[in-house]
Enzyme design. Structure first.
Site, mmCIF file in Angstrom:
data_model
loop_
_atom_site.group_PDB
_atom_site.id
_atom_site.type_symbol
_atom_site.label_atom_id
_atom_site.label_comp_id
_atom_site.label_asym_id
_atom_site.label_seq_id
_atom_site.Cartn_x
_atom_site.Cartn_y
_atom_site.Cartn_z
ATOM 1 N N GLY A 10 -0.772 -12.881 1.830
ATOM 2 C CA GLY A 10 -0.621 -11.994 0.668
ATOM 3 C C GLY A 10 0.787 -11.432 0.550
ATOM 4 N N TYR A 11 0.982 -10.592 -0.453
ATOM 5 C CA TYR A 11 2.310 -10.025 -0.720
ATOM 6 C C TYR A 11 2.808 -9.244 0.499
ATOM 7 C CZ TYR A 11 5.666 -6.675 -2.810
ATOM 8 O OH TYR A 11 6.770 -5.875 -3.092
ATOM 9 N N ASN A 35 -6.442 -14.836 -3.223
ATOM 10 C CA ASN A 35 -5.398 -14.179 -4.029
ATOM 11 C C ASN A 35 -4.030 -14.491 -3.434
ATOM 12 O OD1 ASN A 35 -4.289 -12.566 -6.049
ATOM 13 N ND2 ASN A 35 -4.394 -10.718 -4.790
ATOM 14 N N SER A 124 -4.018 3.211 2.215
ATOM 15 C CA SER A 124 -3.287 3.409 0.959
ATOM 16 C C SER A 124 -3.175 4.884 0.643
ATOM 17 C CB SER A 124 -4.039 2.703 -0.178
ATOM 18 O OG SER A 124 -3.543 3.116 -1.444
ATOM 19 N N THR A 126 -3.780 6.040 -1.949
ATOM 20 C CA THR A 126 -4.877 6.327 -2.877
ATOM 21 C C THR A 126 -5.955 7.173 -2.218
ATOM 22 O OG1 THR A 126 -6.190 5.283 -4.623
ATOM 23 C CG2 THR A 126 -6.361 4.322 -2.431
ATOM 24 N N TYR A 148 -12.207 1.215 -5.154
ATOM 25 C CA TYR A 148 -11.195 0.651 -4.251
ATOM 26 C C TYR A 148 -10.712 1.731 -3.293
ATOM 27 C CZ TYR A 148 -6.573 -0.282 -2.502
ATOM 28 O OH TYR A 148 -5.482 -0.378 -1.669
ATOM 29 N N LYS A 152 -11.101 2.455 1.126
ATOM 30 C CA LYS A 152 -10.078 2.823 2.109
ATOM 31 C C LYS A 152 -10.478 4.107 2.851
ATOM 32 C CE LYS A 152 -7.161 -0.542 1.222
ATOM 33 N NZ LYS A 152 -6.931 -1.631 2.193
ATOM 34 N N PHE A 177 2.492 3.895 0.218
ATOM 35 C CA PHE A 177 2.714 4.432 -1.118
ATOM 36 C C PHE A 177 2.927 3.239 -2.049
ATOM 37 C CE2 PHE A 177 2.280 8.997 -1.024
ATOM 38 C CZ PHE A 177 1.880 9.124 0.299
ATOM 39 N N ASN A 197 -1.251 -5.537 -12.871
ATOM 40 C CA ASN A 197 -1.668 -4.136 -13.044
ATOM 41 C C ASN A 197 -0.510 -3.187 -12.742
ATOM 42 O OD1 ASN A 197 -4.521 -4.725 -13.460
ATOM 43 N ND2 ASN A 197 -4.570 -5.287 -11.291
ATOM 44 N N ARG A 230 6.357 7.953 -8.816
ATOM 45 C CA ARG A 230 5.757 7.379 -7.625
ATOM 46 C C ARG A 230 6.810 7.220 -6.526
ATOM 47 N NH1 ARG A 230 2.217 8.579 -10.363
ATOM 48 N NH2 ARG A 230 0.289 7.469 -10.956
ATOM 49 N N ASP A 294 -4.681 7.772 -13.663
ATOM 50 C CA ASP A 294 -3.316 8.015 -13.188
ATOM 51 C C ASP A 294 -3.069 9.508 -13.004
ATOM 52 O OD1 ASP A 294 -2.529 5.444 -12.965
ATOM 53 O OD2 ASP A 294 -1.313 5.381 -14.780
HETATM 54 C C1 WQD Z 1 2.995 3.090 -11.174
HETATM 55 C C2 WQD Z 1 3.399 3.931 -12.379
HETATM 56 C C3 WQD Z 1 1.740 3.996 -14.094
HETATM 57 C C4 WQD Z 1 2.031 -0.265 -15.116
HETATM 58 C C5 WQD Z 1 -1.434 1.389 -7.539
HETATM 59 C C6 WQD Z 1 -2.762 1.558 -6.885
HETATM 60 C C7 WQD Z 1 -2.569 2.022 -5.464
HETATM 61 C C8 WQD Z 1 -1.627 1.096 -4.748
HETATM 62 C C9 WQD Z 1 -0.321 0.906 -5.498
HETATM 63 C C10 WQD Z 1 -2.971 -0.399 -3.410
HETATM 64 C C11 WQD Z 1 2.263 4.794 -12.907
HETATM 65 C C12 WQD Z 1 2.995 3.302 -14.594
HETATM 66 C C13 WQD Z 1 2.213 0.974 -14.532
HETATM 67 C C14 WQD Z 1 2.435 -0.462 -16.453
HETATM 68 C C15 WQD Z 1 3.158 1.824 -16.559
HETATM 69 N N1 WQD Z 1 -2.254 -0.170 -4.539
HETATM 70 N N2 WQD Z 1 2.769 1.994 -15.237
HETATM 71 N N3 WQD Z 1 2.988 0.601 -17.133
HETATM 72 O O1 WQD Z 1 -1.042 3.219 -10.006
HETATM 73 O O2 WQD Z 1 0.759 4.280 -8.535
HETATM 74 O O3 WQD Z 1 -0.773 2.617 -7.563
HETATM 75 O O4 WQD Z 1 -0.660 0.460 -6.813
HETATM 76 O O5 WQD Z 1 -3.119 0.348 -2.485
HETATM 77 O O6 WQD Z 1 -3.839 2.021 -4.859
HETATM 78 O O7 WQD Z 1 -3.454 2.591 -7.578
HETATM 79 O O8 WQD Z 1 0.958 1.868 -9.186
HETATM 80 O O9 WQD Z 1 2.433 0.259 -10.301
HETATM 81 O O10 WQD Z 1 0.085 0.591 -11.214
HETATM 82 O O11 WQD Z 1 1.790 2.386 -11.513
HETATM 83 O O12 WQD Z 1 3.648 2.762 -17.214
HETATM 84 O O13 WQD Z 1 2.298 -1.582 -17.074
HETATM 85 O O14 WQD Z 1 3.775 3.055 -13.440
HETATM 86 O O15 WQD Z 1 1.190 4.843 -15.107
HETATM 87 O O16 WQD Z 1 2.821 6.016 -13.375
HETATM 88 P P1 WQD Z 1 -0.047 3.094 -8.908
HETATM 89 P P2 WQD Z 1 1.294 1.178 -10.579
#
Ligand code: WQD
Length: 336
Positions: A10-11, A35, A124, A126, A148, A152, A177, A197, A230, A294
């Site tokens: 994975g990544y 994946n 995570s 999260t 999800y 964790k 993070f 995502n 973030r 979010d």
């Molecule tokens: C970051 C920021 C969005 C996409 C997720 C999981 C977390 C962890 C890391 C596994 C936020 C904004 C995002 C887009 C946007 N994964 N955004 N447009 O949500 O902090 O964390 O990934 O452990 O569990 O929840 O990361 O990259 O999705 O979002 O504006 O098309 O970018 O609103 O503020 P997130 P993210």
């Protein structure tokens, strides 16, 4: 003796494997390739100049997992295998609870049978839920805003209880993070299936011409520019954190949760600007309403990682974006 890396293709896992091999460790890469591409194992070998066993096994296959331990002398496990799409977990909660939790229970059983009692677990940030107090510290109460995230929280509790019941067990629970970026070679990186995502891979696909624009989810947060903040860290820094955690579990019993973050938060628009600097390209975007689930700000208190593991993030945002762009532009060329 080898280190078993579950989710090793994975990544995050692929970057962990590269750093383990570079540090002279022997590894066994386990992945069900649901994946991840099989070619990733070849790239890990190419980057490290080393070969290693690859086991195409699903953690839900209890017998297959037992055969992995019977066939290899496993000293410790770095456990990254699991489903991790927040939105998908809301739609398919049973799939997520079964895959992530049962898979981990199988792994603990197979480890016990083999006399292997040390694990670095991929948790995570999260698990802090929608906590308004930042930066997040490891002694904060845990909660989850998605199935999800709850997997964790539950797995951390399982491992903590196991360590309390049986003193042989040694766990380090790494709370990631926001890992971004790619290996500087451009050979390894984040290549999500379908529509990304997460922010960085989406931006990278806009820069590579695979998407027309970015959608910014909300510009009305209580942050310096209204967009979400973030704690982004370079995936190579994250991988090196696993080696520090491995050294820790080799020497300490019990279960310790540790944040892996930089302690610095960046907003969505600051990430867009950094990526434009790295790529030399404009990233068009539109602003849409906030995304469900979010929160405004997530950032790590990284003090325990430095104190307990002797780890801190070294790579800055420009490195993260430059390395991410190098990988994404190379991947786009390979597609064309
Ligand atoms: C970051 C920021 C969005 C996409 C997720 C999981 C977390 C962890 C890391 C596994 C936020 C904004 C995002 C887009 C946007 N994964 N955004 N447009 O949500 O902090 O964390 O990934 O452990 O569990 O929840 O990361 O990259 O999705 O979002 O504006 O098309 O970018 O609103 O503020 P997130 P993210």
């Amino acid at each position: 003796m080898s280190i078993l890396v579950t989710g090793g293709a994975g990544y995050i896992g692929s970057h962990v494997c590269v750093e383990l091999l570079a540090a002279g460790e022997d590894i066994v890469l386990l992945d069900n390739f649901s994946n991840a591409e099989r070619t990733v194992a070849d790239r890990i070998s190419e980057l490290s100049g080393r070969t290693f066993p690859v086991c195409d096994v699903d953690l839900l296959d209890r017998e297959g997992l037992g055969r992995v331990f019977a066939g290899h002398d496993i000293e410790s496990v770095i456990h990254l295998a699991g489903r991790k799409a927040v939105g998908e977990s809301v739609s398919l909660p049973v799939l997520y609870y079964h895959n992530n939790i049962t898979g981990t229970l199988h792994l603990c059983q197979a480890m016990a049978e083999a006399g292997c009692h040390s694990m670095v677990f991929s948790s995570s940030a999260t698990v802090y839920g929608a906590n308004p107090i930042v930066p997040f510290r490891e002694d904060f109460a845990l909660s989850a805003t998605s199935p999800y995230g709850m997997t964790k929280v539950v797995i951390e509790r399982i491992l903590t209880d196991l360590a309390a019941a049986e003193p042989d067990w040694r766990f380090c629970l790494l709370r990631y993070f926001n890992p971004i970026g790619a290996h500087p070679s451009g050979l390894l990186g984040e290549r999500p299936d379908g529509v990304p995502n997460n922010l960085l891979p989406y931006i990278a696909q806009v820069a590579a011409g695979q998407r027309t624009h970015l959608t910014v989810f909300g510009d009305d947060y209580p942050t310096r520019d209204g967009t979400g903040v973030r704690d982004y860290l370079h995936v190579v820094d994250l991988a090196l954190g696993h080696l520090k955690a491995l050294a820790y579990v080799r020497a300490h019993a019990g279960a310790e949760a540790v944040n892996l973050g930089t302690g610095t938060g960046y907003s969505v628009l600051e990430i867009v600007a950094a990526f434009e600097r790295a790529s030399g390209l404009k990233i068009p975007y539109i602003v849409a309403p906030r995304r469900a689930g979010d929160i405004a700000v997530m950032s790590a208190d990284p003090a325990k990682a430095e104190r307990l593991l002797g780890w801190k993030a070294l790579r800055g945002l420009d490195d993260m974006c430059a390395d991410a762009w190098r990988f994404a532009s190379r991947a786009a060329e390979e597609l064309n």
